[in-house]
Write an enzyme that holds these catalytic residues in place. Structure first.
Site, PDB file in Angstrom:
ATOM      1  N   SER A 196      58.687  13.089 -18.930  1.00 28.66           N
ATOM      2  CA  SER A 196      57.279  12.748 -19.170  1.00 28.66           C
ATOM      3  C   SER A 196      57.192  11.592 -20.168  1.00 28.66           C
ATOM      4  O   SER A 196      57.732  10.525 -19.907  1.00 28.66           O
ATOM      5  CB  SER A 196      56.514  13.986 -19.650  1.00 28.66           C
ATOM      6  OG  SER A 196      55.123  13.778 -19.634  1.00 28.66           O
ATOM      7  N   ASP A 348      53.064  16.675  -8.584  1.00 30.35           N
ATOM      8  CA  ASP A 348      52.707  16.290  -9.955  1.00 30.35           C
ATOM      9  C   ASP A 348      51.272  15.758  -9.991  1.00 30.35           C
ATOM     10  O   ASP A 348      50.970  14.715  -9.410  1.00 30.35           O
ATOM     11  CB  ASP A 348      53.680  15.219 -10.459  1.00 30.35           C
ATOM     12  CG  ASP A 348      53.642  15.048 -11.967  1.00 30.35           C
ATOM     13  OD1 ASP A 348      52.542  15.121 -12.544  1.00 30.35           O
ATOM     14  OD2 ASP A 348      54.711  14.838 -12.568  1.00 30.35           O
ATOM     15  N   HIS A 381      54.169  18.722 -12.498  1.00 32.19           N
ATOM     16  CA  HIS A 381      54.674  18.137 -13.733  1.00 32.19           C
ATOM     17  C   HIS A 381      55.215  19.185 -14.707  1.00 32.19           C
ATOM     18  O   HIS A 381      56.289  18.993 -15.286  1.00 32.19           O
ATOM     19  CB  HIS A 381      53.559  17.339 -14.407  1.00 32.19           C
ATOM     20  CG  HIS A 381      54.052  16.407 -15.469  1.00 32.19           C
ATOM     21  ND1 HIS A 381      54.736  15.243 -15.179  1.00 32.19           N
ATOM     22  CD2 HIS A 381      53.979  16.464 -16.830  1.00 32.19           C
ATOM     23  CE1 HIS A 381      55.056  14.619 -16.310  1.00 32.19           C
ATOM     24  NE2 HIS A 381      54.605  15.345 -17.316  1.00 32.19           N
TER      25      HIS A 381
END
Length: 468
Positions: A196, A348, A381
């Site tokens: 991330s 995601d 995610h």
């Protein structure tokens, strides 16, 4: 949602350990010495043992040693700056193997810095770093040195690509010169890993390395990038008005910390009613931001913070600033020269995978030497943080072991990245490492001891009750 934030803050006061770690705001170690501007990039300006023991998931971890280095670096514009990086040595460490782990700090506040948040006694607001530490632990358990830089720098420039990449590379430069006290060899193999926000820093470091730090080519063996952030605009659009809306003010504030003209435009265009809300983007670490800003709308809805909506992004200064920090929009001058491994969830909803596809195509068209892309079809995610970690560790270990890399480009779509080849040992290492950190066992290869130690049990219980 504000009520939930207040409730959780209250709970944290009940369960948090006594705060013993000095904040970067008042810790002189974070201040560069006079004349530091003349030092070379990557030069160590200050050195100390970490003031407190380190922790993972708020449990103390038992390692052989850890240090903090203040390192000469520079910002996006080439101005001198200094960043802190943390070096962690497990028991029986291999001085020829180093992992540079970039955390998902995702905040525009220096009190969210990894060097602060990974210490035992840091506030619960630094929970993101503590979660990230759980992914460093398996590598420590296997004998790798781990270095983790405060890549956002002293201005806390979340989402600023060049600052993040340069700081990461200068941190690596520094640890390769640290043999006298860390034992790390100057010719050590170094790999980068980040998920991330950490992938943003790691990706930019890989892209900048050929020109910014060409001498590191002989040390760098690859970069593993999960939930790969290449387009910060897409993340803003994806999270606006959602549970993760806090990423928007945090990101805007991080850019504003680096670009004064950008900041000026922001506060000209934000509604009067939302001005304080935007200012709060410099106050919260990512955990607090998720709670405080949940479902807030900045570009959409009748009560959006910016009355002009997405028109803000078309403002010349705003568009230029964001474009300069979208790795997806960079040309072939930013093509990495080291092997790249990307793992990303197709579902995601925070970092849309479509932008990774664009980056993959660009880098492959431009002739990247090695790019392996593992797409997870069933995860998003948050879940990919865990599901993809064994694949990343497997890939990293293969690099350190000198196994051949993919030649050119290879993209594979899997039902889940748990099915990545040969990950069984990596999966067990994650859970064993977490168990070892919770129970206070020594981290490192060849360490044999009862998993439950008196110190570990005391530390575990001390997180919840006063044992004094």
């Amino acid at each position: 949602m504000r009520g939930i934030a207040v409730f959780l803050a209250f709970i944290s006061l009940i369960f948090a350990s006594p705060l013993t770690v000095k904040s970067p705001l008042v810790d002189d170690f974070y201040t560069a010495p006079d004349g530091y501007e003349s030092a070379k990039l990557g030069e160590i300006l200050k050195l100390r043992k970490t003031p407190s023991k380190l922790s993972s998931m708020f449990f103390e971890i038992d390692i052989k040693n850890s240090w903090q280095l203040l390192v000469r670096s520079e910002d996006s514009f080439g101005n001198a700056t200094a960043i802190v990086t943390t070096v962690i040595e497990p028991y029986n460490a291999d001085p020829s193997k180093v992992l540079s782990y970039q955390t998902f700090e995702d905040s525009a506040n220096i009190e969210c810095s990894p060097s602060y948040g990974m210490q035992y006694g840091a506030p619960w607001s630094t929970v993101a770093t503590q979660i990230d530490m759980a992914l460093m632990v398996p590598m420590l358990k296997q004998g790798y040195y781990v270095v983790s830089p405060d890549y956002e720098g002293p201005k806390s420039t979340f989402t600023v690509g060049r600052q993040s990449g340069k700081a990461t590379l200068d941190s690596i430069r520094a640890i390769l010169k640290s043999n006298k006290f860390t034992g790390i060899k100057s010719d050590a193999k170094v790999a980068m890993w980040g998920y991330s926000g950490g992938s943003l820093a790691s990706g930019w470091a890989a892209a900048l390395q050929p020109k910014y730090a060409p001498e590191l080519k002989k040390n760098l063996i690859g970069a593993a990038l999960g939930g790969f952030v290449t387009n910060i605009t897409a993340t803003a659009e994806a999270t606006d008005g959602t549970l993760f809306a806090g990423l928007v003010p945090n990101a805007l504030s991080g850019l504003a910390n680096e670009y004064p003209e950008f900041k000026e435009i922001l506060y000209q265009k934000v509604s009067k009613a939302a001005t304080d809300n935007l200012r709060q983007g410099t106050e919260h670490c990512i955990g607090g931001a998720i709670l405080y800003f949940a479902e807030d709308q900045y570009f959409t809805g009748d009560d959006r913070a910016f009355p002009g909506g997405y028109g803000l992004l078309k403002e010349e200064v705003v568009n230029k600033t964001i474009s300069e920090n979208n790795l997806m929009q960079m040309d072939k001058d930013y093509l990495p020269d080291i092997p790249i491994f990307v793992y990303h969830g197709a579902l995601d909803s925070i970092v849309p995978i479509s932008n990774v596809h664009v980056t993959y195509k660009n880098w492959c068209d431009w002739g990247i030497n090695s790019f392996e892309f593992s797409e997870d079809l069933l995860n998003g995610h948050i879940t990919e943080t865990i599901v993809g970690a064994p694949a990343a560790i497997t890939w990293l270990e293969a690099r350190f072991d000198g196994e051949p890399v993919v030649k050119g480009c290879k993209k594979t779509s899997r039902i889940t990245n748990f099915s990545y080849p040969n990950i069984s040992d990596s999966t067990s290492s994650i859970f064993e490492g977490i168990l070892n950190s919770v129970t206070g066992s020594e981290l490192g290869p060849g360490v044999t001891s009862d998993n439950i130690t008196l110190d570990g049990l005391t530390g575990f219980l001390g997180n919840f009750i006063d044992l004094k």
